[in-house]
Write an enzyme that holds these catalytic residues in place. Structure first.
Site, PDB file in Angstrom:
ATOM      1  N   LYS A  61       2.586  -1.931  10.327  1.00  0.00           N
ATOM      2  CA  LYS A  61       1.311  -1.257  10.592  1.00  0.00           C
ATOM      3  C   LYS A  61       1.568   0.037  11.353  1.00  0.00           C
ATOM      4  CE  LYS A  61      -1.741  -1.200  13.781  1.00  0.00           C
ATOM      5  NZ  LYS A  61      -2.199   0.217  13.784  1.00  0.00           N
ATOM      6  N   GLU A  91       8.987  -2.681  22.810  1.00  0.00           N
ATOM      7  CA  GLU A  91       9.485  -1.428  23.387  1.00  0.00           C
ATOM      8  C   GLU A  91       8.253  -0.738  23.943  1.00  0.00           C
ATOM      9  OE1 GLU A  91      10.139   1.763  24.389  1.00  0.00           O
ATOM     10  OE2 GLU A  91      10.578   2.557  22.411  1.00  0.00           O
ATOM     11  N   CYS A 119       7.797   7.623  25.501  1.00  0.00           N
ATOM     12  CA  CYS A 119       7.809   6.493  26.423  1.00  0.00           C
ATOM     13  C   CYS A 119       8.921   6.628  27.455  1.00  0.00           C
ATOM     14  CB  CYS A 119       7.942   5.184  25.670  1.00  0.00           C
ATOM     15  SG  CYS A 119       9.270   5.217  24.470  1.00  0.00           S
ATOM     16  N   GLU A 143       1.782   5.735  33.589  1.00  0.00           N
ATOM     17  CA  GLU A 143       2.313   6.546  32.501  1.00  0.00           C
ATOM     18  C   GLU A 143       1.214   7.485  32.002  1.00  0.00           C
ATOM     19  OE1 GLU A 143       3.435   4.394  28.920  1.00  0.00           O
ATOM     20  OE2 GLU A 143       5.138   5.745  28.678  1.00  0.00           O
TER      21      GLU A 143
END
Lengths: 285, 481
Positions: free
Chosen positions: B183, B257, B291, B388
């Site tokens: 996806k 991850e 990331c 983040e």
């Protein structure tokens, strides 16, 4: 009249010291015939948290110790267990409700298990590490590192060997550990703590709690400063709940597996408690 | 025109042929999804590029069934060397169509064409090429003498490197003998749909790769499907934790991850020219949608002023704007939602007392944009030091001693990446050993390679991608085998 023996007070092992539970509680341990044996401490949530703090404090030095040094210390644990073999044999006989002969064999296997793990600490880096040939002017290598603070809910089907089997894996890889001992047969674990305290294992590297699994294990599963948890001794009906709570900080979860503790472990016992770190550096003049 | 201004150098978009709508790629063909279609846009212009099918749980079920059939009847029976040859074919086709992929990626993602052309697409092809060679050598990977695939793997990827993350997921999964239901991210489906055409050209057996577009609900249906053996997810820590909890009690394996808040540590002996470039690359590469970005800059106090002065000067040279311009350094923010999140956190930085400085640049009026920004006077308690941001916003902190640098660098629940800048080898290795992060860049930053394992400690995830270690994610371990 025969001499009245001096009994041992079984206490917790936290940060290298032997405190009673802060809760003031204890619980009765009996032999297979229901006779009184001892009143070990019944650890509380606060004791579990103290143990995690001790394990976290011990982590930087233990994880940075040379593999050779860790190897020698684990071998030293085997030496000291050997010298107290009879005491451990009596403890396992009582704890596992088996005869002295079979208990002796289990203690032998437990001692040998320390030796096996002692030999692993300075091999893992070579076997599990790598230099990676990246497409550029960089030196790139990967090395295994300990995951951090490991909570170990000790197996309920073995009072000593099962614990040492899982504990050795965590220690040789450089982790620090909070053990929740076998609930009904915690005494060999406490005897082991006396060996650990005198084997050059630094204070806080191993911390041992005794008490009720259903009460204490959930606090370790949800503790945000525990990096991995081995659910070996958790009752089947509770495993899913604790594994779910462990996801709050994405602990590495080692699910219980039934196995013959006399069998040599697989390398996964150790790799499941390791992280791989990769370091890059440019090459140039 | 001053000597440092550039004439526009736009890449042509003539090479791509975007259909007005796309279906779902299941069992080797495009079918209409059961859900409602949604529009995908170019975030630099807000132009609608195409209509995309939103996969329903029925569609996911079809895709999983196709993947199961392909696994049982074809892929698991094929000799490993033959399997590898399909991956080599895919790698070559991606190289042949590299320009097309780069243009399409930039149009749909907003990243500069220079990056999609020079980094995303070549690395994506390299991942297939690397893993192709593993297919018939898995018994040498140190994961047992006859390692076995999981079966059907569900993979969910993010929007920041749409094609590259596809290749990080699909290449190792196929090489190890699994079949895939992928996806793509909601906002960036186009290069994945072009990848479906690569599968067609490669003659990949139907059902080995299935691509189901959609948003969170489509991904959730994939995660909860009972016939998926393994989930591989790249995305936020919040969603990663939800997936981890969802699969508890099932037999599914999972690798994650997730997010990061990487520390980039500058010691006072750092080689300054390289360091400034590394700081810029660490946080402004891909608009900071990374990331493993070096989003917390830790500068040793005695070089703090010098680093900041040079950093501001260098940032002022960054060319922000049209991602299709070959001279652009910083492109568009991927979506209005992401721009909102960046804006919210930066405002929190202001409100909590940090000092903001942004590059003086004209931002386009259409599309989603954020000027490269640094915050100084940041403390560890500030949200911009803890959360983040996933945008071109750098939080600057200082330290005096190496021990303090380590303490601050590790003071985060994340553990994905870190950087160290120093001319002293022993200091670099001392620091690298103490950083609790899966990737440490010494005197460089944001380097990636298929041979190099990537992944996080702590709440940055489970498992590794890339290299020998990454294969473990797609092979049964220990007692699973």
């Amino acid at each position: 009249m025969s001499r009245v023996e001096i009994r041992k007070t079984y206490k917790l092992f936290i940060g290298g010291a032997f405190p009673r539970s802060e809760s003031g509680r204890s619980y009765e341990v009996v032999d297979s015939e229901g006779n009184f044996v001892a009143n070990p401490a019944m650890a509380s949530r606060k004791d579990a948290r103290d143990a995690v703090v001790a394990a976290r404090s011990a982590f930087p030095n233990w994880s940075a110790a040379t593999a050779f040094n860790r190897s020698q210390i684990l071998y030293r644990v085997a030496e000291l267990m050997e010298s107290r073999r009879e005491e451990f044999t009596n403890g396992v006989s009582l704890g596992d409700s088996i005869g002295k002969g079979r208990a002796g064999k289990i203690v032998d296997a437990a001692i040998d298990r320390w030796v096996w793990y002692a030999g692993w600490s300075d091999k893992l880096g070579s076997i599990l590490g790598a230099t990676n040939p990246v497409a550029g002017p960089y030196y790139n290598f990967s090395i295994p590192e300990p995951v951090g603070v490991v909570a170990l809910i000790a197996p309920q089907d073995s009072s000593l060997l099962g614990l040492i089997d899982l504990l050795g894996a965590a220690l040789t890889t450089g982790n620090t550990v909070v053990v929740l001992a076998n609930e009904t047969a915690p005494l060999p674990a406490i005897t082991l703590s006396e060996v650990l305290a005198t084997s050059d294992v630094p204070a806080g590297v191993v911390n041992i709690l005794t008490g009720r699994t259903k009460e204490v294990a959930p606090w370790l599963a949800s503790h945000m400063d525990v990096d991995a948890i081995n659910l070996a001794g958790v009752a089947a009906e509770d495993v899913q709940k604790l594994a779910g709570e462990a996801t709050d900080n994405l602990k590495r979860v080692i699910a219980p597996k039934s196995r013959d503790w006399l069998q040599t472990p697989t390398i996964e016992a150790m790799t499941s408690l390791l992280e791989i770190k990769t370091v890059w550096h440019p090459i140039g003049i | 025109m001053s000597p440092f201004e550039y004439a526009p150098a736009p890449e042509s978009r003539a090479i791509v042929d975007i259909a007005s709508s796309y279906g779902l790629f299941i069992n080797g063909e495009f079918i209409n999804g059961a859900g409602t279609a949604y529009k995908t846009i170019n975030p630099a212009t807000e132009e609608v590029l195409s209509e995309i099918a939103e996969g329903s749980s029925a569609d996911i079920d079809l895709a999983v069934k196709a993947a199961r059939r392909a696994y049982a009847k074809v892929w698991s029976k094929m000799p490993a060397a033959e399997r590898g040859k399909y991956l080599y074919r895919i790698a070559r086709i991606m190289q042949e169509r590299a320009r097309e992929f780069a243009v399409l990626e930039t149009l749909n993602n907003g990243k500069p064409i220079r990056e999609s052309r020079d980094i995303d697409v070549p690395l994506a092809a390299a991942h297939f090429f690397y893993h192709a060679g593993w297919a018939d050598k898995l018994e040498h990977a140190g994961l047992g003498s006859a390692p076995k695939p999981h079966g059907v793997v569900g993979q969910i990827i993010p929007w920041n490197f749409p094609l590259l993350m596809l290749s990080w997921k699909v290449a190792p999964a196929l090489a190890t003998g699994n079949t895939v239901v992928l996806k793509p991210a909601e906002t960036t489906p186009l290069t994945a749909l072009l990848f479906a055409d690569v599968c067609r050209q490669a003659g990949l057996p139907p059902g080995v790769v299935n691509i189901v577009t959609g948003a969170g609900a489509t991904g959730a249906a994939l995660v909860s499907h009972p016939d998926v053996n393994k989930i591989a997810f790249t995305g936020s820590t919040k969603v990663g934790k939800a997936i981890a909890r969802e699969i508890v009690g099932t037999k599914k394996s999972v690798t994650l991850e997730l997010g990061g808040k990487g520390a980039n540590i500058v010691f006072d002996d750092a080689p300054m020219d390289e360091t400034i470039e590394g700081i810029v690359n660490g946080i402004f590469f891909n608009q900071g949608h990374v990331c493993c970005a070096g989003s917390r800059l830790l500068i040793q106090e005695n070089v703090h002023e010098e680093v900041l002065e040079r950093l501001r000067h260098r940032m002022s040279q960054l060319r922000v704007g049209d991602p299709m311009d070959k001279n652009t350094d910083v492109g568009a923010i991927n979506s209005a939602a992401q721009l909102g999140r960046i804006t919210e956190l930066a405002t929190a930085g202001d409100n909590e007392g940090a000092q903001r400085w942004s590059t003086p640049c004209d931002l386009p009026t259409k599309g989603f944009w954020y000027a490269p920004t640094i915050f100084t006077g940041v403390t560890q308690a500030h949200r911009i030091a803890r959360e983040e941001i996933f945008g071109p916003v750098l939080s600057v902190l200082t330290f005096r001693t190496p021990a303090e640098a380590i303490e601050k660098a590790n003071n985060t629940p994340y553990g994905l990446s870190a950087g160290v800048w120093t001319d002293k080898g022993s200091r670099l290795l001392w620091t690298a050993a103490r950083l609790r992060a899966g990737v440490v860049w010494g005197n460089t930053f944001n380097r990636f390679d298929p041979t190099s394992p990537f992944g996080g400690y702590k709440e940055s995830g489970w498992g590794r991608e890339g290299g020998r270690h990454g294969l473990a994610a797609y092979l049964k371990q220990g007692e699973q085998a």
